[in-house]
Design an enzyme around this catalytic site. Structure first.
Site, PDB file in Angstrom:
ATOM      1  N   SER A  38      32.032 -26.279  33.656  1.00 47.20           N
ATOM      2  CA  SER A  38      32.215 -26.374  35.104  1.00 47.20           C
ATOM      3  C   SER A  38      30.910 -26.601  35.857  1.00 47.20           C
ATOM      4  CB  SER A  38      32.903 -25.114  35.625  1.00 47.20           C
ATOM      5  OG  SER A  38      32.174 -23.955  35.257  1.00 47.20           O
ATOM      6  N   GLY A  75      35.931 -24.720  32.316  1.00 42.92           N
ATOM      7  CA  GLY A  75      36.513 -23.854  31.297  1.00 42.92           C
ATOM      8  C   GLY A  75      36.200 -24.269  29.879  1.00 42.92           C
ATOM      9  N   ASN A 103      31.005 -20.342  28.488  1.00 40.65           N
ATOM     10  CA  ASN A 103      32.376 -19.823  28.440  1.00 40.65           C
ATOM     11  C   ASN A 103      32.658 -19.092  27.138  1.00 40.65           C
ATOM     12  OD1 ASN A 103      33.411 -20.642  31.031  1.00 40.65           O
ATOM     13  ND2 ASN A 103      33.334 -22.740  30.281  1.00 40.65           N
ATOM     14  N   ASP A 186      32.554 -17.703  44.835  1.00 41.89           N
ATOM     15  CA  ASP A 186      32.781 -16.892  43.629  1.00 41.89           C
ATOM     16  C   ASP A 186      31.502 -16.249  43.107  1.00 41.89           C
ATOM     17  OD1 ASP A 186      31.417 -18.937  42.297  1.00 41.89           O
ATOM     18  OD2 ASP A 186      33.162 -19.648  41.186  1.00 41.89           O
ATOM     19  N   HIS A 189      29.278 -20.180  40.573  1.00 46.14           N
ATOM     20  CA  HIS A 189      29.024 -21.619  40.511  1.00 46.14           C
ATOM     21  C   HIS A 189      28.143 -22.069  41.674  1.00 46.14           C
ATOM     22  CE1 HIS A 189      32.734 -21.154  38.110  1.00 46.14           C
ATOM     23  NE2 HIS A 189      32.197 -22.122  37.384  1.00 46.14           N
TER      24      HIS A 189
END
Length: 212
Positions: A38, A75, A103, A186, A189
């Site tokens: 991502s 992801g 991840n 969030d 990111h």
């Protein structure tokens, strides 16, 4: 129109083609492939503001004829990247920026498996294009995963770089992680300003590898 299964497949194929074949430079004489998750995809922002696009602009400004192919997928794990390697490297690649593994860490995947997958991507790239140059973007894990795991995770990227004579970016999110003003809501990111810093971090590793 109600979507059909075929329509869904066509959309998925189109999306993957866009990720793997999009070039921000007019030339395809030389190509830089960004294989990542991502962070590479520019999650939460316009992809044109993500670090691969910013690097494409920098290359063009300097008159360096490189096509930039972003292959970031939100992801994505190292195993997914290994599965995609053959597809995204159908066209010749001169420089591979490998930005995967985060991840895996967040999911607590066994790091011997992660390292094997990343090595598999590198082996495939070198097998297809023996003169390819590799850049490995390292990441760090939060301390709540345990000291042993986070230490092993941190050491994995320098080890891979040394084994493969690759250029190492010790921490892709250097100067961005943990800075609220440089991340989207969030807190994980990067926002457009954060991606500008990522672009400079990656540029510092890329520039010595570029043919003027």
């Amino acid at each position: 129109m109600k979507p059909t299964r075929l329509t869904g497949h066509l959309i998925a194929i189109y999306t993957l083609l866009s990720l793997t074949n999009l070039a921000f430079s007019a030339t395809d004489e030389k190509r830089i492939l960004f294989l990542g998750d991502s962070l590479t995809a520019g999650y939460g922002i316009d992809p044109n503001q993500a670090y691969p696009a910013l690097l494409a602009e920098k290359l063009e400004e300097r008159g360096l004829e490189y096509a930039v192919s972003p292959a970031g997928l939100s992801g994505e794990t190292s195993a997914g990247g290994l599965r995609r390697a053959k597809w995204v490297m159908q066209k010749p690649v001169d420089i591979l920026v490998l930005a995967l593994g985060a991840n895996d860490g967040l999911r607590g995947i066994k790091l011997s498996d992660t390292k094997r997958n990343l090595q598999g991507i590198i082996d495939f790239a070198k097998g297809e294009y023996p003169n390819i140059k590799i850049v490995i973007a390292g990441m760090l894990m939060p301390p709540n995963l345990g000291e042993a795991y986070t230490a092993e995770f941190r050491a994995m990227f320098p080890s891979l770089a040394e084994t493969n004579d690759a250029t190492l970016i010790p921490f892709l999110l250097e100067g961005v992680a943990g800075e609220p003003e440089l991340n989207i809501a969030d807190g994980i990111h990067p926002n457009p300003e954060g991606h500008k810093i990522l672009a400079e971090t990656v540029w510092n590793a890329l520039e010595p590898l570029l043919e003027k």
